[in-house]
Design a protein around this motif. Structure first.
Motif, PDB file in Angstrom:
ATOM      1  N   LYS A   3       0.859  -1.182   0.000  1.00  6.64           N
ATOM      2  CA  LYS A   3       0.000   0.000   0.000  1.00  6.64           C
ATOM      3  C   LYS A   3       0.898   1.235   0.000  1.00  6.64           C
ATOM      4  O   LYS A   3       1.947   1.263   0.647  1.00  6.64           O
ATOM      5  CB  LYS A   3      -0.894   0.042   1.251  1.00  6.64           C
ATOM      6  N   VAL A   4       0.474   2.235  -0.731  1.00  7.77           N
ATOM      7  CA  VAL A   4       1.158   3.521  -0.752  1.00  7.77           C
ATOM      8  C   VAL A   4       0.252   4.522  -0.057  1.00  7.77           C
ATOM      9  O   VAL A   4      -0.965   4.540  -0.282  1.00  7.77           O
ATOM     10  CB  VAL A   4       1.462   3.971  -2.199  1.00  7.77           C
ATOM     11  N   VAL A   5       0.841   5.341   0.786  1.00  5.87           N
ATOM     12  CA  VAL A   5       0.104   6.401   1.464  1.00  5.87           C
ATOM     13  C   VAL A   5       0.229   7.653   0.605  1.00  5.87           C
ATOM     14  O   VAL A   5       1.335   8.061   0.245  1.00  5.87           O
ATOM     15  CB  VAL A   5       0.679   6.658   2.877  1.00  5.87           C
ATOM     16  N   ARG A   6      -0.914   8.216   0.259  1.00  6.81           N
ATOM     17  CA  ARG A   6      -0.928   9.429  -0.569  1.00  6.81           C
ATOM     18  C   ARG A   6      -1.712  10.516   0.157  1.00  6.81           C
ATOM     19  O   ARG A   6      -2.692  10.237   0.852  1.00  6.81           O
ATOM     20  CB  ARG A   6      -1.589   9.160  -1.911  1.00  6.81           C
ATOM     21  N   LEU A   7      -1.266  11.738  -0.051  1.00  8.42           N
ATOM     22  CA  LEU A   7      -1.999  12.880   0.494  1.00  8.42           C
ATOM     23  C   LEU A   7      -3.309  13.037  -0.259  1.00  8.42           C
ATOM     24  O   LEU A   7      -3.367  12.823  -1.475  1.00  8.42           O
ATOM     25  CB  LEU A   7      -1.177  14.159   0.357  1.00  8.42           C
ATOM     26  N   THR A   8      -4.359  13.395   0.455  1.00  6.88           N
ATOM     27  CA  THR A   8      -5.649  13.700  -0.157  1.00  6.88           C
ATOM     28  C   THR A   8      -5.690  15.193  -0.460  1.00  6.88           C
ATOM     29  O   THR A   8      -4.751  15.936  -0.128  1.00  6.88           O
ATOM     30  CB  THR A   8      -6.793  13.350   0.812  1.00  6.88           C
ATOM     31  N   GLY A   9      -6.777  15.633  -1.032  1.00 12.53           N
ATOM     32  CA  GLY A   9      -6.955  17.069  -1.256  1.00 12.53           C
ATOM     33  C   GLY A   9      -6.836  17.849   0.043  1.00 12.53           C
ATOM     34  O   GLY A   9      -6.248  18.943   0.087  1.00 12.53           O
ATOM     35  N   ARG A  10      -7.391  17.282   1.113  1.00 12.82           N
ATOM     36  CA  ARG A  10      -7.305  17.946   2.428  1.00 12.82           C
ATOM     37  C   ARG A  10      -5.852  18.026   2.901  1.00 12.82           C
ATOM     38  O   ARG A  10      -5.437  19.027   3.470  1.00 12.82           O
ATOM     39  CB  ARG A  10      -8.170  17.192   3.437  1.00 12.82           C
ATOM     40  N   GLY A  11      -5.079  16.967   2.654  1.00 14.10           N
ATOM     41  CA  GLY A  11      -3.669  16.980   3.023  1.00 14.10           C
ATOM     42  C   GLY A  11      -2.893  18.032   2.250  1.00 14.10           C
ATOM     43  O   GLY A  11      -2.092  18.783   2.818  1.00 14.10           O
ATOM     44  N   PHE A  12      -3.134  18.087   0.932  1.00 14.31           N
ATOM     45  CA  PHE A  12      -2.467  19.107   0.115  1.00 14.31           C
ATOM     46  C   PHE A  12      -2.892  20.514   0.529  1.00 14.31           C
ATOM     47  O   PHE A  12      -2.077  21.438   0.558  1.00 14.31           O
ATOM     48  CB  PHE A  12      -2.734  18.876  -1.378  1.00 14.31           C
ATOM     49  N   ASP A  13      -4.173  20.687   0.863  1.00 15.84           N
ATOM     50  CA  ASP A  13      -4.659  21.991   1.313  1.00 15.84           C
ATOM     51  C   ASP A  13      -3.931  22.414   2.586  1.00 15.84           C
ATOM     52  O   ASP A  13      -3.493  23.562   2.706  1.00 15.84           O
ATOM     53  CB  ASP A  13      -6.172  21.953   1.546  1.00 15.84           C
ATOM     54  N   SER A  14      -3.806  21.498   3.524  1.00 15.67           N
ATOM     55  CA  SER A  14      -3.114  21.786   4.777  1.00 15.67           C
ATOM     56  C   SER A  14      -1.665  22.204   4.519  1.00 15.67           C
ATOM     57  O   SER A  14      -1.191  23.199   5.069  1.00 15.67           O
ATOM     58  CB  SER A  14      -3.159  20.551   5.684  1.00 15.67           C
TER      59      SER A  14
END
Length: 172
Positions: free
Chosen positions: A111-122
């Protein structure tokens, strides 16, 4: 009975008044105080902008994940913590909607952990807030002094980069 602690503290205070150079232990404390004041102010502002649950450890973890994503092992290595510790942080970030675990296109077992839109926004808001805080320092100290401070800190920082494992380094 004489209070030895007060006596020693007073000696340090009196000695400081007489010596032009402060004691060596003051430098790391001042560097930490500056770091802490910037991080605390950034988190206060980030909370006002819709991210009240983000903690410093989460920011370091999201930086370790990066734009391309990372496995829990890679995140742990980048942070200098165990895969399990990284996994716990990822679990919390996932619960909060900042990251998602997705299948690795190169290896279906991983599994790869990816930033979501919320993560990128933060992270985007964090970068903007850091710019504002740097501007405040420049307004107070002068732009040249801030640039000189940054240059001097780059000179003293390890040439091969630095680890992001602040929480782990403090034993947390």
């Amino acid at each position: 009975m004489v209070n030895v602690v007060d006596e020693k503290v007073n000696q340090v205070v009196e000695q400081r008044k007489r010596v032009s150079d402060p004691p060596g232990f003051e430098l790391p404390l001042l560097l930490f105080a500056g770091f802490r004041s910037i991080i605390d102010r950034m988190h206060d502002e980030l909370a006002e902008q819709g991210h009240p649950e983000v903690r410093p450890a989460f920011g370091f973890a999201m930086q370790a994940i990066g734009r391309e994503g990372a496995t829990a092992s890679e995140i742990g290595r980048r942070l200098g913590v165990s895969k399990q510790a990284a996994g716990k942080t990822v679990d919390k970030l996932e619960q909060l909607g900042y990251v998602a675990r997705v299948d690795d296109p190169a290896d279906a077992r991983r599994k790869v952990v990816r930033l979501t839109g919320r993560g990128f926004d933060s992270l985007g808001r964090t970068a903007a807030i850091f710019e504002e805080l740097r501007e405040e320092w420049a307004a107070t100290l002068g732009a040249e002094r801030v640039r000189a401070l940054e240059t001097d800190l780059r000179t003293m920082a390890p040439a091969d980069g630095f680890r992001l494992d602040v929480a782990g380094w403090f034993g947390a």
